[in-house]
Design an enzyme around this catalytic site. Structure first.
Site, short mmCIF file in Angstrom:
data_model
loop_
_atom_site.label_atom_id
_atom_site.label_comp_id
_atom_site.label_asym_id
_atom_site.label_seq_id
_atom_site.Cartn_x
_atom_site.Cartn_y
_atom_site.Cartn_z
N PRO A 28 -27.45 8.13 -6.60
CA PRO A 28 -26.03 8.24 -7.38
C PRO A 28 -25.65 9.92 -7.56
O PRO A 28 -26.40 10.90 -7.22
CB PRO A 28 -26.42 7.99 -9.01
N GLU A 29 -24.02 9.68 -7.23
CA GLU A 29 -23.35 11.79 -7.15
C GLU A 29 -22.72 11.42 -8.47
O GLU A 29 -22.41 10.40 -9.68
CB GLU A 29 -23.23 12.05 -5.98
#
Ligand SMILES: [Zn+2]
Length: 278
Positions: free
Chosen positions: A2-3
Protein backbone atom coordinates in the site's frame (compact mmCIF):
# COMPACT_ATOMS: atom_id res chain seq x y z
CA UNK A 1 2.40 -2.75 -1.06
CA UNK A 2 0.00 0.00 0.00
CA UNK A 3 1.18 3.49 -0.95
CA UNK A 4 -0.45 6.89 -0.54
CA UNK A 5 -3.56 6.23 -2.71
CA UNK A 6 -4.30 2.95 -0.95
CA UNK A 7 -3.68 4.25 2.57
CA UNK A 8 -5.72 7.39 1.84
CA UNK A 9 -8.58 5.20 0.56
CA UNK A 10 -8.50 3.33 3.89
CA UNK A 11 -8.33 6.63 5.80
CA UNK A 12 -11.44 7.89 4.04
CA UNK A 13 -13.18 4.64 4.85
CA UNK A 14 -12.27 5.02 8.52
CA UNK A 15 -13.37 8.65 8.55
CA UNK A 16 -16.77 7.65 7.25
CA UNK A 17 -17.17 4.58 9.48
CA UNK A 18 -15.55 4.68 12.90
CA UNK A 19 -15.55 8.29 14.13
CA UNK A 20 -17.42 8.65 17.44
CA UNK A 21 -17.34 4.85 17.75
CA UNK A 22 -15.88 3.43 20.97
CA UNK A 23 -13.40 0.56 21.19
CA UNK A 24 -14.98 -2.12 23.37
CA UNK A 25 -12.24 -4.69 23.75
CA UNK A 26 -8.93 -5.39 22.00
CA UNK A 27 -7.34 -8.77 21.27
CA UNK A 28 -3.71 -9.14 20.22
CA UNK A 29 -2.66 -12.45 18.67
CA UNK A 30 1.08 -12.96 18.66
CA UNK A 31 3.62 -10.23 19.32
CA UNK A 32 4.86 -9.25 15.86
CA UNK A 33 2.44 -6.37 15.20
CA UNK A 34 2.87 -4.57 18.54
CA UNK A 35 6.56 -3.80 18.88
CA UNK A 36 6.92 -0.36 20.46
CA UNK A 37 5.04 -1.22 23.64
CA UNK A 38 3.82 -4.35 25.38
CA UNK A 39 0.59 -5.82 24.06
CA UNK A 40 -0.91 -5.18 27.51
CA UNK A 41 0.06 -1.48 27.41
CA UNK A 42 -1.31 -1.23 23.87
CA UNK A 43 -4.61 -2.81 24.87
CA UNK A 44 -4.97 -0.57 27.93
CA UNK A 45 -4.26 2.54 25.84
CA UNK A 46 -6.98 1.69 23.28
CA UNK A 47 -9.72 -0.05 25.22
CA UNK A 48 -12.70 2.16 26.03
CA UNK A 49 -11.45 5.04 23.89
CA UNK A 50 -13.47 6.66 21.11
CA UNK A 51 -12.13 7.52 17.65
CA UNK A 52 -12.31 11.28 17.09
CA UNK A 53 -10.49 11.74 13.76
CA UNK A 54 -8.71 9.72 11.10
CA UNK A 55 -5.51 11.30 9.78
CA UNK A 56 -2.77 10.08 7.48
CA UNK A 57 0.77 11.12 6.78
CA UNK A 58 2.63 9.27 4.05
CA UNK A 59 1.86 5.59 4.44
CA UNK A 60 0.93 5.92 8.14
CA UNK A 61 -2.60 6.14 9.49
CA UNK A 62 -3.02 8.13 12.71
CA UNK A 63 -6.36 7.63 14.43
CA UNK A 64 -6.93 10.23 17.12
CA UNK A 65 -8.52 8.92 20.32
CA UNK A 66 -10.70 10.91 22.70
CA UNK A 67 -7.93 11.21 25.30
CA UNK A 68 -5.64 12.93 22.77
CA UNK A 69 -3.50 9.85 22.09
CA UNK A 70 -3.01 8.51 18.56
CA UNK A 71 -3.43 4.95 17.40
CA UNK A 72 -0.86 4.73 14.60
CA UNK A 73 -1.16 2.00 11.97
CA UNK A 74 1.56 1.20 9.43
CA UNK A 75 0.48 -1.39 6.87
CA UNK A 76 4.02 -1.76 5.45
CA UNK A 77 4.34 -4.64 2.95
CA UNK A 78 1.14 -6.59 3.38
CA UNK A 79 -0.98 -5.13 6.19
CA UNK A 80 -4.74 -4.88 5.80
CA UNK A 81 -7.15 -3.00 8.04
CA UNK A 82 -10.61 -4.49 7.62
CA UNK A 83 -13.94 -3.37 9.05
CA UNK A 84 -16.01 -6.49 9.69
CA UNK A 85 -19.79 -6.14 10.02
CA UNK A 86 -20.32 -9.60 11.53
CA UNK A 87 -18.00 -10.25 14.48
CA UNK A 88 -18.86 -13.96 14.27
CA UNK A 89 -17.24 -14.22 10.84
CA UNK A 90 -14.10 -16.37 11.18
CA UNK A 91 -10.71 -14.72 11.53
CA UNK A 92 -8.67 -15.11 8.35
CA UNK A 93 -5.09 -16.35 8.68
CA UNK A 94 -2.58 -13.75 9.92
CA UNK A 95 -5.15 -11.71 11.86
CA UNK A 96 -2.95 -10.15 14.55
CA UNK A 97 -5.09 -7.49 16.20
CA UNK A 98 -8.87 -7.28 16.62
CA UNK A 99 -10.72 -4.22 17.95
CA UNK A 100 -14.30 -4.90 19.04
CA UNK A 101 -16.34 -1.77 18.40
CA UNK A 102 -19.20 -0.52 20.53
CA UNK A 103 -21.65 -0.90 17.65
CA UNK A 104 -20.94 -4.63 17.29
CA UNK A 105 -18.53 -4.43 14.36
CA UNK A 106 -14.84 -5.35 14.46
CA UNK A 107 -11.76 -3.64 13.09
CA UNK A 108 -9.21 -6.31 12.22
CA UNK A 109 -5.52 -5.95 11.37
CA UNK A 110 -4.32 -8.73 9.07
CA UNK A 111 -0.66 -8.92 8.00
CA UNK A 112 0.83 -12.08 6.44
CA UNK A 113 4.39 -10.75 6.24
CA UNK A 114 4.27 -9.03 9.67
CA UNK A 115 6.31 -5.97 8.68
CA UNK A 116 3.35 -3.77 9.62
CA UNK A 117 2.78 -2.44 13.12
CA UNK A 118 0.39 -0.62 15.41
CA UNK A 119 1.18 1.54 18.40
CA UNK A 120 -0.45 4.12 20.63
CA UNK A 121 1.43 7.29 21.41
CA UNK A 122 0.80 10.49 23.31
CA UNK A 123 4.07 12.10 22.19
CA UNK A 124 3.13 14.77 19.66
CA UNK A 125 5.20 16.98 17.38
CA UNK A 126 4.58 20.69 16.75
CA UNK A 127 2.22 19.91 13.87
CA UNK A 128 -0.08 18.01 16.26
CA UNK A 129 0.78 14.65 14.73
CA UNK A 130 2.64 11.85 16.52
CA UNK A 131 6.31 12.68 17.04
CA UNK A 132 7.10 9.21 15.69
CA UNK A 133 6.02 10.47 12.25
CA UNK A 134 7.97 13.73 12.33
CA UNK A 135 10.82 12.37 10.20
CA UNK A 136 8.43 12.05 7.25
CA UNK A 137 8.78 14.63 4.50
CA UNK A 138 5.96 16.65 2.95
CA UNK A 139 2.87 14.66 2.00
CA UNK A 140 1.48 15.43 -1.47
CA UNK A 141 -2.15 15.58 -0.30
CA UNK A 142 -1.39 17.70 2.77
CA UNK A 143 1.45 19.90 1.54
CA UNK A 144 2.05 21.63 -1.79
CA UNK A 145 4.71 19.68 -3.68
CA UNK A 146 5.22 22.42 -6.24
CA UNK A 147 7.68 22.29 -9.10
CA UNK A 148 9.81 24.84 -7.26
CA UNK A 149 9.92 22.68 -4.11
CA UNK A 150 10.75 19.57 -6.15
CA UNK A 151 13.45 21.49 -8.01
CA UNK A 152 14.98 22.57 -4.70
CA UNK A 153 14.95 18.94 -3.48
CA UNK A 154 16.37 17.63 -6.76
CA UNK A 155 19.15 20.23 -6.86
CA UNK A 156 20.30 19.43 -3.33
CA UNK A 157 20.52 15.69 -3.94
CA UNK A 158 22.83 13.81 -6.23
CA UNK A 159 20.77 10.66 -6.47
CA UNK A 160 18.42 8.95 -8.90
CA UNK A 161 14.92 10.37 -9.29
CA UNK A 162 13.41 7.08 -8.16
CA UNK A 163 15.54 7.09 -5.00
CA UNK A 164 14.32 10.61 -4.21
CA UNK A 165 10.67 9.69 -4.80
CA UNK A 166 11.05 6.62 -2.54
CA UNK A 167 12.79 8.55 0.25
CA UNK A 168 10.02 9.00 2.85
CA UNK A 169 12.03 11.78 4.54
CA UNK A 170 11.95 13.74 1.26
CA UNK A 171 8.37 13.01 0.11
CA UNK A 172 6.01 10.89 2.21
CA UNK A 173 3.72 8.29 0.65
CA UNK A 174 5.25 7.21 -2.65
CA UNK A 175 6.53 3.65 -3.15
CA UNK A 176 7.96 1.70 -6.05
CA UNK A 177 4.75 1.43 -8.08
CA UNK A 178 3.70 5.08 -8.12
CA UNK A 179 7.33 6.25 -8.44
CA UNK A 180 7.55 4.39 -11.76
CA UNK A 181 4.16 5.65 -12.95
CA UNK A 182 5.01 9.26 -11.99
CA UNK A 183 8.34 9.09 -13.86
CA UNK A 184 6.55 7.79 -16.96
CA UNK A 185 3.91 10.50 -16.78
CA UNK A 186 6.66 13.10 -16.40
CA UNK A 187 8.65 11.59 -19.34
CA UNK A 188 11.74 11.31 -17.13
CA UNK A 189 13.71 8.11 -16.56
CA UNK A 190 13.65 6.77 -12.97
CA UNK A 191 17.47 6.47 -13.04
CA UNK A 192 17.94 10.10 -14.06
CA UNK A 193 20.23 12.01 -11.67
CA UNK A 194 18.10 14.49 -9.79
CA UNK A 195 20.58 17.34 -10.07
CA UNK A 196 20.25 17.25 -13.87
CA UNK A 197 16.51 18.04 -13.74
CA UNK A 198 15.75 21.63 -14.73
CA UNK A 199 12.97 23.92 -13.51
CA UNK A 200 10.64 23.03 -16.36
CA UNK A 201 11.12 19.28 -15.84
CA UNK A 202 10.36 19.67 -12.14
CA UNK A 203 7.16 21.58 -12.96
CA UNK A 204 6.13 18.67 -15.21
CA UNK A 205 7.16 16.21 -12.47
CA UNK A 206 4.95 18.01 -9.93
CA UNK A 207 2.00 17.86 -12.32
CA UNK A 208 2.64 14.19 -13.07
CA UNK A 209 2.86 13.37 -9.36
CA UNK A 210 -0.53 14.92 -8.66
CA UNK A 211 -2.14 13.42 -11.79
CA UNK A 212 -0.98 9.88 -11.02
CA UNK A 213 -1.79 9.95 -7.30
CA UNK A 214 -5.13 11.64 -7.97
CA UNK A 215 -6.14 9.15 -10.65
CA UNK A 216 -5.11 6.22 -8.46
CA UNK A 217 -7.05 7.61 -5.51
CA UNK A 218 -10.13 8.07 -7.70
CA UNK A 219 -9.87 4.35 -8.56
CA UNK A 220 -9.49 3.24 -4.94
CA UNK A 221 -5.79 2.44 -5.42
CA UNK A 222 -4.09 -0.54 -7.08
CA UNK A 223 -4.56 -4.21 -6.25
CA UNK A 224 -1.98 -6.45 -7.92
CA UNK A 225 -2.37 -10.11 -8.84
CA UNK A 226 -1.83 -11.21 -5.23
CA UNK A 227 -4.86 -9.09 -4.23
CA UNK A 228 -2.81 -8.11 -1.19
CA UNK A 229 -4.37 -4.67 -1.12
CA UNK A 230 -7.99 -4.38 -0.07
CA UNK A 231 -9.73 -1.34 1.31
CA UNK A 232 -11.42 -1.09 4.72
CA UNK A 233 -14.45 -2.95 3.36
CA UNK A 234 -12.45 -5.70 1.65
CA UNK A 235 -12.85 -4.26 -1.84
CA UNK A 236 -10.05 -4.34 -4.42
CA UNK A 237 -8.74 -1.15 -6.03
CA UNK A 238 -9.01 -0.76 -9.80
CA UNK A 239 -6.13 1.50 -10.85
CA UNK A 240 -3.98 -1.53 -11.79
CA UNK A 241 -5.65 -1.62 -15.20
CA UNK A 242 -4.21 1.83 -15.93
CA UNK A 243 -0.58 1.18 -15.03
CA UNK A 244 1.63 2.32 -17.88
CA UNK A 245 4.99 0.85 -16.83
CA UNK A 246 4.91 -0.85 -13.41
CA UNK A 247 4.86 -4.63 -13.86
CA UNK A 248 4.77 -4.20 -17.67
CA UNK A 249 8.35 -5.21 -18.50
CA UNK A 250 8.61 -6.31 -22.18
CA UNK A 251 5.05 -5.21 -22.88
CA UNK A 252 4.50 -2.44 -25.41
CA UNK A 253 4.47 1.16 -24.16
CA UNK A 254 0.89 2.43 -24.14
CA UNK A 255 2.05 5.63 -25.84
CA UNK A 256 4.64 4.48 -28.44
CA UNK A 257 4.72 0.66 -28.49
CA UNK A 258 8.38 0.35 -27.45
CA UNK A 259 9.04 -2.54 -25.05
CA UNK A 260 8.99 -1.38 -21.42
CA UNK A 261 12.43 -1.84 -19.84
CA UNK A 262 13.31 -2.77 -16.28
CA UNK A 263 16.48 -1.65 -14.55
CA UNK A 264 17.79 -1.77 -11.01
CA UNK A 265 17.60 1.67 -9.32
CA UNK A 266 18.09 2.42 -5.63
CA UNK A 267 18.03 -1.30 -4.89
CA UNK A 268 14.59 -1.66 -6.46
CA UNK A 269 13.24 -2.55 -9.89
CA UNK A 270 12.31 0.44 -12.02
CA UNK A 271 10.16 0.18 -15.13
CA UNK A 272 10.26 2.77 -17.90
CA UNK A 273 9.86 3.35 -21.64
CA UNK A 274 13.27 3.88 -23.27
CA UNK A 275 11.65 5.99 -26.00
CA UNK A 276 9.24 8.19 -24.04
CA UNK A 277 11.46 8.90 -21.02
CA UNK A 278 14.79 10.75 -21.04
ZN1 LIG B 1 6.88 4.93 -24.98
Amino acid sequence: VPELPEVETIRRGLEGSVLLITIDGVRVHGRRSIRRQSPQAFIEACDGRTFTSALRRGKYLALCLDDGAFLVVHLAMSGQLLLIEDPLSPLVAHTHVVFSLGDGRELRFVDPRTFGELFVTTSLAGNGLPAALSALGPDPLIDDLSGALLHAMCSQKNTSLKALLLDQRAIAGIGSLYADEICFRAAVRPDRRTNTLNTKECEVLSGALYEVLGAALARGGSSLADEGYRDLFGQLGSYQGEHCVYGREAHGCRRCGTAIARVRVAGRSAHFCPSCQA
